[in-house]
Design a protein around this motif. Sequence first.
Motif, PDB file in Angstrom:
ATOM      1  N   MET A 213       0.942  -1.149  -0.023  1.00 14.66           N
ATOM      2  CA  MET A 213      -0.169   0.055   0.076  1.00 14.66           C
ATOM      3  C   MET A 213       0.938   1.361  -0.211  1.00 14.66           C
ATOM      4  O   MET A 213       2.170   1.275   0.218  1.00 14.66           O
ATOM      5  CB  MET A 213      -0.899  -0.053   1.274  1.00 14.66           C
ATOM      6  CG  MET A 213      -1.789  -1.218   1.241  1.00 14.66           C
ATOM      7  SD  MET A 213      -2.933  -1.130   2.909  1.00 14.66           S
ATOM      8  CE  MET A 213      -3.865   0.109   2.471  1.00 14.66           C
ATOM      9  N   LEU A 214       0.291   2.446  -0.358  1.00 17.82           N
ATOM     10  CA  LEU A 214       1.118   3.571  -0.425  1.00 17.82           C
ATOM     11  C   LEU A 214       0.515   4.679   0.635  1.00 17.82           C
ATOM     12  O   LEU A 214      -0.501   4.881   0.598  1.00 17.82           O
ATOM     13  CB  LEU A 214       1.078   4.184  -1.903  1.00 17.82           C
ATOM     14  CG  LEU A 214       1.856   5.208  -2.329  1.00 17.82           C
ATOM     15  CD1 LEU A 214       3.345   4.869  -2.138  1.00 17.82           C
ATOM     16  CD2 LEU A 214       1.385   5.797  -3.772  1.00 17.82           C
ATOM     17  N   ASP A 215       1.372   5.172   1.582  1.00 17.81           N
ATOM     18  CA  ASP A 215       1.132   6.143   2.343  1.00 17.81           C
ATOM     19  C   ASP A 215       1.992   7.516   2.125  1.00 17.81           C
ATOM     20  O   ASP A 215       3.187   7.320   1.768  1.00 17.81           O
ATOM     21  CB  ASP A 215       1.517   5.775   3.770  1.00 17.81           C
ATOM     22  CG  ASP A 215       1.364   6.870   4.810  1.00 17.81           C
ATOM     23  OD1 ASP A 215       0.555   7.691   4.859  1.00 17.81           O
ATOM     24  OD2 ASP A 215       2.187   6.950   6.009  1.00 17.81           O
ATOM     25  N   VAL A 216       1.324   8.554   2.010  1.00 15.53           N
ATOM     26  CA  VAL A 216       2.000  10.021   1.682  1.00 15.53           C
ATOM     27  C   VAL A 216       2.030  10.808   2.959  1.00 15.53           C
ATOM     28  O   VAL A 216       0.940  10.853   3.538  1.00 15.53           O
ATOM     29  CB  VAL A 216       1.377  10.608   0.394  1.00 15.53           C
ATOM     30  CG1 VAL A 216       1.578   9.706  -0.697  1.00 15.53           C
ATOM     31  CG2 VAL A 216      -0.077  10.843   0.594  1.00 15.53           C
ATOM     32  N   ARG A 217       3.151  11.336   3.091  1.00 18.71           N
ATOM     33  CA  ARG A 217       3.454  12.309   4.242  1.00 18.71           C
ATOM     34  C   ARG A 217       4.082  13.720   3.806  1.00 18.71           C
ATOM     35  O   ARG A 217       4.584  13.633   2.837  1.00 18.71           O
ATOM     36  CB  ARG A 217       4.029  11.721   5.456  1.00 18.71           C
ATOM     37  CG  ARG A 217       3.548  10.534   6.056  1.00 18.71           C
ATOM     38  CD  ARG A 217       2.328  11.081   6.878  1.00 18.71           C
ATOM     39  NE  ARG A 217       1.643   9.439   7.178  1.00 18.71           N
ATOM     40  CZ  ARG A 217       0.350   9.587   7.960  1.00 18.71           C
ATOM     41  NH1 ARG A 217      -0.175  10.862   8.629  1.00 18.71           N
ATOM     42  NH2 ARG A 217      -0.379   8.721   7.968  1.00 18.71           N
ATOM     43  N   GLY A 218       3.572  14.669   4.432  1.00 15.47           N
ATOM     44  CA  GLY A 218       4.168  16.078   3.936  1.00 15.47           C
ATOM     45  C   GLY A 218       4.563  16.842   5.181  1.00 15.47           C
ATOM     46  O   GLY A 218       4.125  16.850   6.352  1.00 15.47           O
ATOM     47  N   ALA A 219       5.763  17.271   4.824  1.00 15.70           N
ATOM     48  CA  ALA A 219       6.498  18.321   5.908  1.00 15.70           C
ATOM     49  C   ALA A 219       6.586  19.666   5.455  1.00 15.70           C
ATOM     50  O   ALA A 219       7.015  20.035   4.353  1.00 15.70           O
ATOM     51  CB  ALA A 219       8.013  17.834   6.081  1.00 15.70           C
ATOM     52  N   VAL A 220       5.835  20.450   6.339  1.00 13.22           N
ATOM     53  CA  VAL A 220       5.842  22.011   6.365  1.00 13.22           C
ATOM     54  C   VAL A 220       6.720  22.553   7.295  1.00 13.22           C
ATOM     55  O   VAL A 220       6.285  22.454   8.523  1.00 13.22           O
ATOM     56  CB  VAL A 220       4.369  22.620   6.184  1.00 13.22           C
ATOM     57  CG1 VAL A 220       4.484  23.927   6.244  1.00 13.22           C
ATOM     58  CG2 VAL A 220       3.460  21.795   5.234  1.00 13.22           C
ATOM     59  N   ILE A 221       7.895  23.254   7.001  1.00 16.81           N
ATOM     60  CA  ILE A 221       8.832  23.863   7.879  1.00 16.81           C
ATOM     61  C   ILE A 221       8.777  25.052   7.770  1.00 16.81           C
ATOM     62  O   ILE A 221       8.977  25.983   6.658  1.00 16.81           O
ATOM     63  CB  ILE A 221      10.173  23.172   7.683  1.00 16.81           C
ATOM     64  CG1 ILE A 221      10.128  21.736   7.780  1.00 16.81           C
ATOM     65  CG2 ILE A 221      11.358  23.922   8.681  1.00 16.81           C
ATOM     66  CD1 ILE A 221      11.415  20.834   7.517  1.00 16.81           C
ATOM     67  N   GLU A 222       8.822  25.909   9.041  1.00 17.31           N
ATOM     68  CA  GLU A 222       8.878  27.199   9.205  1.00 17.31           C
ATOM     69  C   GLU A 222       9.785  27.717   9.956  1.00 17.31           C
ATOM     70  O   GLU A 222       9.301  27.256  11.449  1.00 17.31           O
ATOM     71  CB  GLU A 222       7.522  27.906   9.453  1.00 17.31           C
ATOM     72  CG  GLU A 222       6.361  27.670   8.099  1.00 17.31           C
ATOM     73  CD  GLU A 222       5.051  28.330   8.050  1.00 17.31           C
ATOM     74  OE1 GLU A 222       4.746  28.973   9.299  1.00 17.31           O
ATOM     75  OE2 GLU A 222       4.294  28.367   7.356  1.00 17.31           O
ATOM     76  N   GLY A 223      10.688  28.494  10.036  1.00 13.45           N
ATOM     77  CA  GLY A 223      11.950  28.461  10.696  1.00 13.45           C
ATOM     78  C   GLY A 223      12.493  27.183  11.273  1.00 13.45           C
ATOM     79  O   GLY A 223      12.779  26.496  10.525  1.00 13.45           O
ATOM     80  N   ASP A 224      12.406  27.006  12.807  1.00 12.00           N
ATOM     81  CA  ASP A 224      12.905  25.660  13.457  1.00 12.00           C
ATOM     82  C   ASP A 224      11.976  24.792  13.833  1.00 12.00           C
ATOM     83  O   ASP A 224      11.996  24.004  14.612  1.00 12.00           O
ATOM     84  CB  ASP A 224      13.867  25.950  14.514  1.00 12.00           C
ATOM     85  CG  ASP A 224      12.964  26.776  15.454  1.00 12.00           C
ATOM     86  OD1 ASP A 224      12.041  26.881  15.528  1.00 12.00           O
ATOM     87  OD2 ASP A 224      13.691  26.714  16.764  1.00 12.00           O
ATOM     88  N   ARG A 225      10.720  24.912  13.081  1.00 15.35           N
ATOM     89  CA  ARG A 225       9.298  24.333  13.595  1.00 15.35           C
ATOM     90  C   ARG A 225       8.842  23.633  12.068  1.00 15.35           C
ATOM     91  O   ARG A 225       8.957  23.992  11.446  1.00 15.35           O
ATOM     92  CB  ARG A 225       8.314  25.053  14.338  1.00 15.35           C
ATOM     93  CG  ARG A 225       8.849  25.715  15.488  1.00 15.35           C
ATOM     94  CD  ARG A 225       7.935  26.490  16.433  1.00 15.35           C
ATOM     95  NE  ARG A 225       7.224  27.309  15.750  1.00 15.35           N
ATOM     96  CZ  ARG A 225       6.139  27.897  16.001  1.00 15.35           C
ATOM     97  NH1 ARG A 225       5.222  27.471  17.135  1.00 15.35           N
ATOM     98  NH2 ARG A 225       5.324  28.868  15.119  1.00 15.35           N
ATOM     99  N   ILE A 226       8.155  22.337  12.414  1.00 15.80           N
ATOM    100  CA  ILE A 226       7.472  21.769  11.511  1.00 15.80           C
ATOM    101  C   ILE A 226       6.122  21.218  11.857  1.00 15.80           C
ATOM    102  O   ILE A 226       5.734  21.041  13.000  1.00 15.80           O
ATOM    103  CB  ILE A 226       8.393  20.183  11.579  1.00 15.80           C
ATOM    104  CG1 ILE A 226       7.808  19.591  10.089  1.00 15.80           C
ATOM    105  CG2 ILE A 226       8.272  19.472  12.732  1.00 15.80           C
ATOM    106  CD1 ILE A 226       8.881  18.468   9.756  1.00 15.80           C
ATOM    107  N   LEU A 227       5.335  21.250  10.816  1.00 14.79           N
ATOM    108  CA  LEU A 227       3.873  21.039  11.103  1.00 14.79           C
ATOM    109  C   LEU A 227       3.471  19.537  11.415  1.00 14.79           C
ATOM    110  O   LEU A 227       3.786  18.715  10.765  1.00 14.79           O
ATOM    111  CB  LEU A 227       3.140  21.480   9.746  1.00 14.79           C
ATOM    112  CG  LEU A 227       1.777  21.091   9.814  1.00 14.79           C
ATOM    113  CD1 LEU A 227       0.902  22.327  10.704  1.00 14.79           C
ATOM    114  CD2 LEU A 227       0.901  21.466   8.265  1.00 14.79           C
ATOM    115  N   LEU A 228       2.707  19.468  12.503  1.00 14.80           N
ATOM    116  CA  LEU A 228       2.400  18.197  12.963  1.00 14.80           C
ATOM    117  C   LEU A 228       0.753  18.321  13.044  1.00 14.80           C
ATOM    118  O   LEU A 228       0.123  19.334  13.582  1.00 14.80           O
ATOM    119  CB  LEU A 228       2.917  17.634  14.345  1.00 14.80           C
ATOM    120  CG  LEU A 228       4.446  17.537  14.159  1.00 14.80           C
ATOM    121  CD1 LEU A 228       4.954  16.973  15.528  1.00 14.80           C
ATOM    122  CD2 LEU A 228       4.549  16.491  13.009  1.00 14.80           C
TER     123      LEU A 228
END
Length: 207
Positions: A69-84
């Motif tokens: 199966m296929l799982d996609v994940r996205g990293a949005v980084i702003e400064g030194d922080r990442i979106l969770l």
Amino acid sequence: MENTWLAHAKRLQAIASTGLHFCKDDFDRERLEEIAHIANSMLAQLGNVPVERITGLVSDFAKRYSTPMLDVRGAVIEGDRILLVRELTDGCWALPGGYADIGLSAAENIVKEIREEAGLTVTARALYSVTHKAKGLYKPDTRDFYKLYFLCERIDQAQPVAGFETTDVGFFSLDDLPPLSRGRTIESDLEAAFAFHRGETTHTLFD
């Protein structure tokens, strides 16, 4: 890295599924069904769940060639922080994402997932990692996955907001992470995102 017996049981289940899809001989079909039953029983025992739950997870059993199966994940980084996002199912945090939908490219899928789970409009800038879930330090899974990780950028200034499958959303630094939903995201996924974002890694990681 997943348990050896888990890996063997999953492989047997996949062989039985593919074999039953193509099988024309009744005697071979009976043998393959027995292999499937043994594999499912092993997976149920390893996961300490009823065998019916295992069979229910494979809705396309014997209907096609068995593939991950296929799982996609996205990293949005702003400064030194990442979106969770905080997952509704287990109350823990992960990179936004999920199963890839048919009809959309992998990049289109992650743009959709981030919009639905975090309320942000983004563009997928780069594919920074392709991981076989079974080879990572994720929570064990009776299913087999390839995980695609994209580095994404915001294209609007909307405030993050939780969606239907999430209960909260926020930006976090690596040294102040909330409890992670370890079947979905582990620390190395986040570290790899920052390394790519900073230019310390310039190629897509894969195993």
